[in-house]
Design an enzyme around this catalytic site. Sequence first.
Site, short mmCIF file in Angstrom:
data_model
loop_
_atom_site.label_atom_id
_atom_site.label_comp_id
_atom_site.label_asym_id
_atom_site.label_seq_id
_atom_site.Cartn_x
_atom_site.Cartn_y
_atom_site.Cartn_z
N CYS A 66 0.87 -1.17 0.00
CA CYS A 66 0.00 0.00 0.00
C CYS A 66 0.91 1.22 0.00
CB CYS A 66 -0.99 -0.01 1.17
SG CYS A 66 -0.26 0.15 2.80
N CYS A 105 -4.12 -0.77 -2.25
CA CYS A 105 -4.33 0.68 -2.40
C CYS A 105 -4.40 1.00 -3.88
CB CYS A 105 -3.18 1.42 -1.72
SG CYS A 105 -3.02 3.16 -2.14
N CYS A 108 3.34 0.33 -8.36
CA CYS A 108 3.99 -0.82 -7.72
C CYS A 108 5.14 -1.33 -8.60
CB CYS A 108 2.97 -1.94 -7.50
SG CYS A 108 3.61 -3.29 -6.48
#
Length: 250
Positions: free
Chosen positions: A114, A188, A195
């Site tokens: 996240c 998230c 990411c």
Amino acid sequence: MTFPGQAAPAFVRLAAHPVRWRLLSELATSDHRVRELVRSLGEPQNLVSYHLRLLRDGGLVTARRSSFDGRDSYYHLDLERCADALAATGAALHPALRLAPPAPAGRPRVVFACTGNSARSPIAEALLRHHTGGHAEVTSGGSHPKEHLHPGAVRALRERYGIDVAGQRPRGLDGLTGRRFDYVITLCDKVREVCPEFPGRPRLAHWSIPDPATEKGGYRAFARAAAEIDTRVRQLLPVLASTTEQEVRP
């Protein structure tokens, strides 16, 4: 027991359509936006939206506005509702039909991500470690890690699940990029867009869960987030258990 002329259960009627079954299959592993489902299914957006509406009306699928882009929505499959419907469907056909839990296999490596690694991802990390009894290699990280875990997350894990993470500190995803994982799960909407890639082609999944630190309700928001994450973690367990040792460690 069924009788001649008895109508098929609602779940069967909903899931039997080829497009709806493909939507359920896509959403079974990750939350998705409409355009992603359109791309995966190769069907027109109006058709995909129509069948998503039927699945929502049937209570199998829910939608939540993206915290990254409010014009987008993430669709989520309610696996517990599906499990109940499947059990009822089996019982409607014959009482001897029961779902047996899969046998554990392997030691999967999982990372949860996240933004701040202060609430959602450490909650998921702690709960998966708890539910597997340590028989999974679990960690978590954030794209912009905070200095400390949020007190609400620490309290929710301690009071609801008896897990103490008070001594844990947030970690950055950058420090994990050289490690190999079997599953990379983002919690998230913002971190999903940034990411980093991990070696070894891990399986990717997204759980669209609002940041409890920005939600109204104080501690109750963290308790709600922890409860939703716990549900998703428990639903992940059969997926991990059904993965063979060869699949987990190629």
